[in-house]
Write an enzyme that holds these catalytic residues in place. Structure first.
Site, mmCIF file in Angstrom:
data_model
loop_
_atom_site.group_PDB
_atom_site.id
_atom_site.type_symbol
_atom_site.label_atom_id
_atom_site.label_comp_id
_atom_site.label_asym_id
_atom_site.label_seq_id
_atom_site.Cartn_x
_atom_site.Cartn_y
_atom_site.Cartn_z
ATOM 1 N N HIS A 111 24.748 67.490 33.258
ATOM 2 C CA HIS A 111 25.726 66.432 33.536
ATOM 3 C C HIS A 111 26.596 66.092 32.342
ATOM 4 O O HIS A 111 27.666 65.521 32.510
ATOM 5 C CB HIS A 111 25.015 65.162 34.027
ATOM 6 C CG HIS A 111 24.580 65.258 35.449
ATOM 7 N ND1 HIS A 111 23.413 65.884 35.813
ATOM 8 C CD2 HIS A 111 25.154 64.837 36.587
ATOM 9 C CE1 HIS A 111 23.294 65.833 37.133
ATOM 10 N NE2 HIS A 111 24.335 65.207 37.627
ATOM 11 N N GLY A 112 26.158 66.386 31.162
ATOM 12 C CA GLY A 112 26.995 66.076 30.009
ATOM 13 C C GLY A 112 26.317 66.414 28.705
ATOM 14 O O GLY A 112 25.083 66.467 28.627
#
Lengths: 368, 458
Positions: B316-317
């Site tokens: 996700h990041g």
């Protein structure tokens, strides 16, 4: 059957709405001349990096009749009904608008945490300029919500933390040994003396030429009382004249409203330009101004008019935060393309609330 | 280009749809590929070239993998996995690596930072699934280079999913039908998604953003911020998915659903079967099961869950907070499993299970949203009353629409059917109401500034 009809109506409406974009461009004259955003200049590098596309997108949006109509049709009834709201704009007494993030201290902890970095930055800047024989003067521009606090906050009054912010800035600058000009009292006095004269625009965050002149007079008074000689070169009187600025009120824009639809904001934006400058190309201009959008409107002209000598405004870079103009000025100094004896830094009060400018301390200005 | 931008709605989409629908069926894939690359290159031309390069490699590798000779097939697979994961690692995680080295060594390295290409996490995972499925002989490779380009770059789902398996779309790339029913369904789904993003997610951000911007919010502010963010991220992402699915239908594609009322989940395990379903199933099929799934001992199962969720979080990041978020979800899933799985919640009334699950999810979302560990600690301190009630700055704001969005949002999440079901309800009023919402959203779009999707970061 009705259910199917409903679905088909939805499809037709959807397609008509989509088609309205290109159709409005084909059928109606795009409002290109009124667009506040200029068309981007093409370069392959900008295209590669996507900047041409994003600037072009902004230009197309702002020049689209459809977008402008949609904005006003949506926002105007809400404004009239008192229902319009915005994270960026605070509604004061009509028709006064205020930049909301500047009306309160949202993160007091950050303000305290970054204190040493701010002090380090001010001290490093002063030292850097002193080494070059330049006097630094910070002109603290009070927020519109401070000068017009009664119109902004009404009976609830200015929040306690915001009320103390101005003095905090003054004290920190003075603690770092920086000469500060505080025009707040004169702004208030000017308002009291001539209530009809606007020092800030109702639908814009910036000051009017009248506001600029109050600040410039204050600056000159402070310098003279400090024994700093002014008005040396070029020896001729300098006048400032009003000029019309091609821009719409920024706070009205932030609300997504077309100012041309609103009588109360249909006010010409004015700035000042310098007249009577007879300094030759090789003359050494003794005063440099660093700043942003407040200075961009002709504050250099207001200072020149008040002190009688021209002001170099190559360090005025609007729309890039409080440090950009100062960084540019320092760059010009290092390149020896600018050799003033005095540097005036336009310092807007609300920039103290934006942590991002202070996180890196002196490094933000390329200083140690 | 952003779906919720004027340039997309009023320029790109009408021109593209006109060109696409007027094209004979054999030219629709070239038109789709061209449109998709224009859509992507609008952001950055050089990253469109990167997408083309990655797609070309996947196509060539796919042919190689589909060939004969196990060693050769395996070599192709390893090559394409290495290249794609290498690209993803470089663009997405090198900054995190450098930052970490800098902070551990207390020395600044000469590194300017890498810009993250939009949607790289999505198209990389899609490409990997294609190659692995071809390797497993679960799907035939793309019949042409153009099919492969269309599959990987199809603009409706290019930048934020859903992650589409090639097997589910292969036949549609060869032949698809656009009829009035799918067109009206697609239009309605797009309008619903558009309204979710503009009217709900963006207004909820007005409550969530100021809270997360504070170092130490008070108790009430913190909870308002968390509750608003839990809805914001759902409407933001599911709104995007609705638009992607709607656009797919307008083009004749039936893309897989990505959400199934996730906040009605009665356990964390169930949540992951309802939230971002295409990612969950990808992680299950290409990571969890190859690791051994739940076939081994209880300890090995827990290890596999932990690895899957940690990597899922990091997907996700590029921040340690995402790893922490994945880790927390992994820990919750392991706890659920150790405590007896579904039987744990079966003893509770379902609304209570749903509320407990929602509480745990909300607490975890704080990690997801926090910019860094410092602000994360500040938020948790606020949520658990360590920073007092606070000054309640949110209550001072004139933000009626945001409060209305919070209220309506919870009604939509807990009481109304999901978008794909709404468009199937036989009614005259519902489609007209959707058009009205779309009109309102267009007004709001025109009157507010640009606001990118949260999931574009991933």
């Amino acid at each position: 059957m009705f259910a199917r009809l409903g679905k088909h109506c939805a499809l037709v409406s959807f397609l008509l709405l989509l088609a309205a974009g290109p159709m409005s461009y084909l059928l109606f004259d795009p409002v290109k001349t009124r667009a506040s955003v200029p068309a981007p200049d093409f370069s392959w590098e900008d295209l590669r990096r996507g900047e041409y596309a994003s600037d072009g997108e902004e230009y197309l949006r702002e020049s689209s009749s459809l977008v402008r109509v949609l904005r006003s049709v949506y926002s105007l009834p809400l404004l009239r009904a008192g229902l319009l709201e915005s994270p960026l704009v605070r509604f004061g007494s009509e028709p006064w608008l205020f930049y909301r993030p500047g009306t309160r201290v949202a993160d007091p902890a950050a303000l305290i945490r970054l204190r040493s970095r701010r002090l380090n930055m001010f001290s490093a800047l002063k030292l850097e300029l002193e080494k070059r024989g330049i006097e630094l003067v910070v002109l603290l521009v009070p927020d519109k919500s401070r000068v017009y606090a009664d119109l902004c906050y009404g009976r609830e009054g200015m929040p306690r933390l915001k009320a103390g912010l101005y003095n905090l800035i003054l004290s920190e600058l003075r603690q770092a040994g920086v000469r500060v000009v505080d025009p707040l009292a004169d702004f208030r006095e000017a308002r009291r003396r001539e209530p009809a004269k606007q020092l800030y625009y109702p639908g814009d965050t910036h000051w009017t030429p009248a506001g600029m002149r109050v600040a410039a007079a204050d600056l000159v008074q402070e310098l003279e009382s400090g024994g700093i000689p002014l008005g040396g070169e070029p020896g001729e009187s300098i006048l400032a004249d009003k000029q019309l600025l091609q821009r719409s009120p920024d706070l009205v824009d932030m609300l997504g409203l077309d100012p041309s639809w609103l009588a109360e904001y249909r006010q010409a934006q004015e700035g000042l330009r310098m007249l009577g400058v007879s300094a030759g190309p090789n003359s050494r201009v003794g005063i440099a101004l660093a700043g942003g959008s407040f200075s961009e409107r002709g504050f250099a002209a207001a200072i020149a008019e008040a002190c009688g000598e021209p002001v170099d405004d190559r360090g005025v870079l609007p729309g890039q935060g409080p440090m950009a103009g100062l960084r540019e000025t320092l760059y010009l100094l290092r390149q020896e393309r600018l050799r003033p004896r005095l540097l005036v830094w336009e310092f807007v009060e609300r920039s103290y609330l934006e942590s991002k400018f202070w996180l890196r301390g002196p490094a933000e200005l390329g200083l140690r | 280009m952003n779906f919720t931008s004027e340039i997309f709605v009023f320029a790109f989409l009408p021109i593209f749809l006109l060109g696409y629908w007027l094209s004979p069926p054999r030219l629709r894939n070239p038109v789709l590929a061209l449109g998709s690359y224009v859509f992507y290159a609008w952001w950055r031309v050089d990253f469109a070239c990167l997408l083309l390069l990655s797609s070309s490699l996947i196509y060539v590798a796919g042919r190689g993998i589909a060939g004969e000779g196990e060693a050769r097939r395996r070599a192709w697979l390893l090559l394409v996995l290495g290249a794609n994961l290498g690209l993803l690692a470089y663009f997405k995680y090198v900054d995190l690596l450098i930052e970490t080295i800098e902070s551990l060594s207390a020395q600044a390295l000469d590194w300017e930072g890498a810009l993250l290409p939009l949607g790289i996490s999505f198209y990389t995972f899609q490409g990997i699934s294609y190659c692995v499925d071809v390797y497993r002989r679960q799907v035939e490779p793309a019949r042409s280079y153009l099919d492969c380009i269309c599959y990987l770059a199809m603009f409706p789902q290019l930048v934020a999913g859903p992650i589409v398996r090639f097997g589910s779309i292969r036949a549609q790339l060869i032949a698809r039908r656009v009829d009035l029913e799918s067109l009206s369904g697609g239009a309605m789904l797009f309008m619903i998604g558009f309204s979710k993003k503009l009217l709900l997610a963006d207004n909820l951000a007005l409550l969530a953003d100021p809270v997360f911007a504070q170092s130490a919010p008070g108790l009430i502010d913190a909870w308002i911020g968390v509750l608003a963010f839990a809805l914001q991220i759902y409407f933001d992402f599911s709104g995007y998915t609705d638009m992607a699915l709607g656009l797919g239908l307008l083009l004749g594609f039936r893309l897989p659903e990505n959400f199934n009322s996730p906040y009605l989940a009665a356990s964390i395990g169930e949540f992951w079967r309802r939230w971002h379903m295409s990612l969950s199933s990808w992680l299950k099929d290409y990571l969890y099961i190859p690791l051994g799934g739940n076939r081994g001992s209880r300890l090995m199962t827990c290890r596999n869950i932990a690895i899957t969720m940690l990597l899922g979080g990091l997907w996700h990041g590029a921040s340690w907070t995402f790893l922490l978020w994945g880790g927390l979800h992994g820990a919750l899933l392991i706890c659920e499993r150790l405590a007896g799985g579904p039987a744990l919640y079966a003893r509770l009334p379902q609304p209570v299970s749903i509320l407990i699950t929602f509480f745990l999810l909300s607490v975890a979302w704080v990690i997801f949203r926090a910019d860094d560990l410092e602000s994360l600690v500040g938020m948790y301190a606020g949520m658990f009353g360590c920073a007092g009630l606070g000054s309640l700055p949110l209550l001072e704001q004139r933000a009626g629409f945001a409060w209305a969005a919070l209220l309506v949002g919870y009604v939509v999440v807990f009481l109304l059917p999901r978008s794909a079901e709404v468009i199937r309800i036989p009614s005259l009023v519902i489609p007209l109401f959707i058009v009205l919402l779309f009109l309102l959203s267009l007004g709001q779009l025109a009157s507010t500034s640009y606001s990118p999707f949260l999931y574009y970061r991933f």
